[in-house]
Each structure stands twice: as C-alpha cells, then as structure tokens.
Write a protein that holds these residues in place. Sequence first.
Motif, mmCIF file in Angstrom:
data_model
loop_
_atom_site.group_PDB
_atom_site.id
_atom_site.type_symbol
_atom_site.label_atom_id
_atom_site.label_comp_id
_atom_site.label_asym_id
_atom_site.label_seq_id
_atom_site.Cartn_x
_atom_site.Cartn_y
_atom_site.Cartn_z
ATOM 1 N N UNK A 220 0.814 -1.222 0.000
ATOM 2 C CA UNK A 220 0.000 0.000 0.000
ATOM 3 C C UNK A 220 0.843 1.265 0.000
ATOM 4 N N UNK A 221 1.853 1.258 0.852
ATOM 5 C CA UNK A 221 2.665 2.460 1.015
ATOM 6 C C UNK A 221 3.460 2.755 -0.259
ATOM 7 N N UNK A 222 4.071 1.717 -0.804
ATOM 8 C CA UNK A 222 4.864 1.870 -2.022
ATOM 9 C C UNK A 222 3.971 2.326 -3.175
ATOM 10 N N UNK A 223 2.770 1.743 -3.259
ATOM 11 C CA UNK A 223 1.811 2.127 -4.296
ATOM 12 C C UNK A 223 1.487 3.614 -4.207
ATOM 13 N N UNK A 224 1.167 4.075 -3.017
ATOM 14 C CA UNK A 224 0.816 5.490 -2.843
ATOM 15 C C UNK A 224 1.960 6.416 -3.225
ATOM 16 N N UNK A 236 5.710 2.805 -17.055
ATOM 17 C CA UNK A 236 6.567 3.722 -16.302
ATOM 18 C C UNK A 236 7.654 2.940 -15.562
ATOM 19 N N UNK A 237 7.277 1.782 -15.010
ATOM 20 C CA UNK A 237 8.238 0.986 -14.240
ATOM 21 C C UNK A 237 9.271 0.311 -15.145
ATOM 22 N N UNK A 238 8.807 -0.142 -16.317
ATOM 23 C CA UNK A 238 9.738 -0.825 -17.240
ATOM 24 C C UNK A 238 10.976 0.025 -17.534
ATOM 25 N N UNK A 239 10.777 1.337 -17.535
ATOM 26 C CA UNK A 239 11.875 2.250 -17.871
ATOM 27 C C UNK A 239 12.805 2.528 -16.697
ATOM 28 N N UNK A 240 12.415 2.072 -15.494
ATOM 29 C CA UNK A 240 13.172 2.461 -14.295
ATOM 30 C C UNK A 240 14.169 1.387 -13.883
ATOM 31 N N UNK A 241 15.187 1.809 -13.140
ATOM 32 C CA UNK A 241 16.134 0.850 -12.581
ATOM 33 C C UNK A 241 15.626 0.403 -11.206
ATOM 34 N N UNK A 242 16.175 -0.693 -10.723
ATOM 35 C CA UNK A 242 15.814 -1.179 -9.389
ATOM 36 C C UNK A 242 16.083 -0.102 -8.340
ATOM 37 N N UNK A 243 17.199 0.594 -8.488
ATOM 38 C CA UNK A 243 17.564 1.631 -7.499
ATOM 39 C C UNK A 243 16.529 2.761 -7.491
ATOM 40 N N UNK A 244 16.098 3.183 -8.688
ATOM 41 C CA UNK A 244 15.086 4.247 -8.752
ATOM 42 C C UNK A 244 13.792 3.818 -8.066
ATOM 43 N N UNK A 245 13.345 2.604 -8.398
ATOM 44 C CA UNK A 245 12.097 2.116 -7.795
ATOM 45 C C UNK A 245 12.235 2.078 -6.284
ATOM 46 N N UNK A 246 13.365 1.554 -5.802
ATOM 47 C CA UNK A 246 13.578 1.453 -4.350
ATOM 48 C C UNK A 246 13.487 2.829 -3.706
ATOM 49 N N UNK A 247 14.107 3.817 -4.345
ATOM 50 C CA UNK A 247 14.149 5.121 -3.695
ATOM 51 C C UNK A 247 12.783 5.824 -3.752
ATOM 52 N N UNK A 248 12.103 5.746 -4.897
ATOM 53 C CA UNK A 248 10.812 6.441 -5.001
ATOM 54 C C UNK A 248 9.717 5.742 -4.203
ATOM 55 N N UNK A 249 9.695 4.400 -4.246
ATOM 56 C CA UNK A 249 8.659 3.660 -3.534
ATOM 57 C C UNK A 249 8.970 3.523 -2.047
#
Lengths: 268, 268
Positions: A220-224, A236-249
């Motif tokens: 829930x938190x990561x989604x928000x 949008x996610x396909x274009x991101x790196x694991x590090x980006x996802x970790x930091x934004x989510x």
Amino acid sequence: MTVEVVKASGEVEPYRRDKAVASLVRCGVPRGEASALVAEVERELPQRVTTHEIHRRLESLLRERHPAHALRYALRRAIMRLGPEGYPFEKYFAKVLSKLGYHTWTNVALEGRCADHEVDIVAERGGRRYMIECKYHNAPGTRTDLKVALYVYARFLDLRDYFDEAWIVTNTKLTLEAIKYVECVGMQAVAWRYPEGRGLEALIEETRLYPITVLSSLGDDARRRLLASGYVTLEDLWRMSVEEIASIAGVGEEEAEEILEEARLLKP
Amino acid sequence: MTVEVVKASGEVEPYRRDKAVASLVRCGVPRGEASALVAEVERELPQRVTTHEIHRRLESLLRERHPAHALRYALRRAIMRLGPEGYPFEKYFAKVLSKLGYHTWTNVALEGRCADHEVDIVAERGGRRYMIECKYHNAPGTRTDLKVALYVYARFLDLRDYFDEAWIVTNTKLTLEAIKYVECVGMQAVAWRYPEGRGLEALIEETRLYPITVLSSLGDDARRRLLASGYVTLEDLWRMSVEEIASIAGVGEEEAEEILEEARLLKP
C-alpha cells in the motif's frame, strides 16, 4: 448441491461454471486450462459465496500457474485501487487516449451557452473534438445510471459549439437504461466491458497501459508513493532501474527487484 | 465587539442586524417591533453563534409575543421536518399547486424518446402542461446545483412531446450557476425565496397550506402519526374535532386541544 453466488450489487444467483471459465479465457488462459482451474476451485466452494471470493481464489491459483494472466485478471480491481486518494482516473484515461492517438487536455474550464463547465478530458483526433466526462467509482457493484447520462448530455448541448461528440467513461458498468439513452442520443460510452470488445479493459489491453495497482508485490505504502510521484503504469516501471524504484517507492532493493520482475511479466 | 455568524453551509460572516430584522418583517412582524425583538436577542449573543441559534432565540421570543408570526417564522425548518420519513415533499407541493388552480398527478411513469422516466409531478393549467421535478433536502445549507438543473433539462428534452415547460422545485436554495442555467434555457424554478416574491415560502403563504410541522405543540410521535394518516396541513386540522385529533395523533384531549388552538392561529 447448488452454490449460490452473492454479487457485488447484493443480488444472489446460482453459480455458473461457464461464467468463471469465460472470465479466465478473457485474460488469455487457454480454455482447457481455464476449465481445469475452475474445477479445482469448485471443489472447495462453500454453499454460499461472494463473486469477490471466487475471483480471489481463482486469482491466487493463477498467480502460481500463470503469473502474467493473473495480472490481467486483477485489472478490474486494480483500477478501483487507482483512487480515490491515488492517481485520478481521468488523468489515467487521458494517457490511454494519448496512446490511441488523441490529443488530450484534462480539467478544462469552458464557458457554455448557459453555464460554465469543467470538462474532465477534452480529446481531439482527426479534426473531431470530444467532450469526455469520467465517472469513477471505487465501490464494486456501483453502476453509472441514467441521471449521469442525462446531465452529461445536457452539458454537451450547452457546450455544443466546442465539441462534435460526448463520451461517458467509467470504470464500472452502466445501467441498461443509461446504455439505451446514450446510444439513442448519439453519445459514446466506455465502461467495463462496454461496448463489447471496446470497453475500458479492451482499451487498456490494446495500449498495454496496465496500472501499477495490478501488482501483487506492491504494498500500500509503495503504491501510494509511486502514484503520488506520477508513476502510474507498468510502462513507467519498465523504464526504471531497481535503485530508482527502491528510492521512489521507499522500499529495499530486494523488494524493488521483485516489483520490477512482476511488472515485466506484462512487457510485450 | 463583532459577533460572527456561522451559516448552515459552514461559511462565517459578520452578524448583520438588518438581516435579522428583515427575516421577522417577512413573517409579518411590524418593523419597529422587529427591531425591538432583535435588539433584545442581541444583548445576549455570544461572540460566535450559528444562524440556527439566532433563529431559535428569535423564534422563542416570537412565540411569547406574536404566536401566529412565530408559526410563519418556523416555516422553513417545518418544511425540512416533512421528510424523509414523513410526508413526501412532492405530494405536499402538488397540494399547493392544486390550490393554485393546477390539475396535478404525482409519480407519473412516461416513455421518452430515448428513455423511460418517472416524473415527480405532472401539472396542467390553462392548456399548458408542466414537468415538475422535486428536490427535497432535509439538511439545511444544502443547495440544489447545476448538475441537477442539467439532468432535469435533459429529461425535459427527452419528454418534450408531453410538456410545454419544466420546473425544478426545491425546499432549499439553488446555486447561482443553477439559477443562471435555468433562466437561460427557459425552465422555471421554485426554491426557498426564489424567484423573489414567488418562492416556495410565498406560494405557501398565498395558499395558506402551512404544514403541520410548524406547530411547536406537536410532538414527534403525534406528527408522524398525523402525516402517516395523510393529515399534512393546518387546513386539514382546522376541519377536525379535538376528539379526532386526539385519536389519530395518539395524544390526550388536553394536548389535542392545545394543538388545535395553535393551528387556528394561522386560520384566516
């Protein structure tokens, strides 16, 4: 023994195997496999069960055996999770329209003949301009009804100088009365599985703009956090790196990796 | 010291003596006497007060000094007490229209060009036929807005073969946008104090069809019983004996006597 199914609307009807199979086939599961999965779920159904519960059980089997199809199966409820605090439905649908070749603008204030209006989406393609009113409901079983169709049509008449056609777009179903009226006055409607083959789910399949809310690995938190930062679709996610996802989510890299892997299941 | 007034809508504005005086004058209190009553209430106002509280205090002074005017002062809230479990507003308004010389029918099912509709009141007078949509709100501060005006107009267009004109009738106020739209498309609206001099309160005064809910001597239980038996207006009570009122309202004869006496205060 007959199983009774309680629908989201509260109506009760006898359980029908063909409906359950069809719902899986629509998500791309081969018919033979779909029948086998349904038979497996049927063995453990209580005598009275909600539609939601049947879906939950089928979805969890699907997640084990056909993870990509499970994501598509989760689509309808995923759309419900776009709001109300999340990413507004009208912005999401404008993205779908852009992908289909429309130019779009959201929340446009316009002065009509008799009143001022705010139009959810203005879309333009091939020289025709569309007034689009979005009706988002986040309770399953809600239907968009005749009153909505009536007021959208009156709004369209008042803004007739600007537009060639009016659309109603909703994530739920329309009542039969609303459909009859919309067709009769010459409006278009896009709803869940309406019109046949060109409903909301079909447009999402066609554009592959699956919302990130289909992912079971996304908390829930990561989604928000992702929605709030404007990351809305799997694309949008396909274009991101694991590090980006970790930091934004706001999650660890291991969790981000899992999210990205699940998202890639629907990559063409 | 300035007194702040919290309106039913939640807005706050400075207290204005002229508004309080005008509200009494509208109920027939002579201006000099109205000013004196307002001054009396002003002496004990707290620094922040709700509109409702000011009305309550003025009404209770009025009940002592000018009981007939107090009944008229109570009219707006009395209309709110007609529903939702009580007597439906559309039936009440149909009575008002009958008294004004209209033929009326309530809850009429009609087949339009593009949809089926249920019309709250169909009224006819002098060869013209009116489609009347009632919007009843039992929360003060609610306003009937543009969306309502839009859908009523679209319904009228769909039923254009049957009617010469459409009306919106409401016990609350209309938003400015709704008024502008209604006037521009050629509909009529009857709302609280709109149009000036021909609003709902004026039509009630003219027909003297005061609802029984204006009576302060009428308890909740007695009110519900009378409404349920179809006794809705003071006129209905004027025709009854003390014994009849006692038996239908389920109260003692002394209480019934008090009710009838209060009701007669507004008898012409």
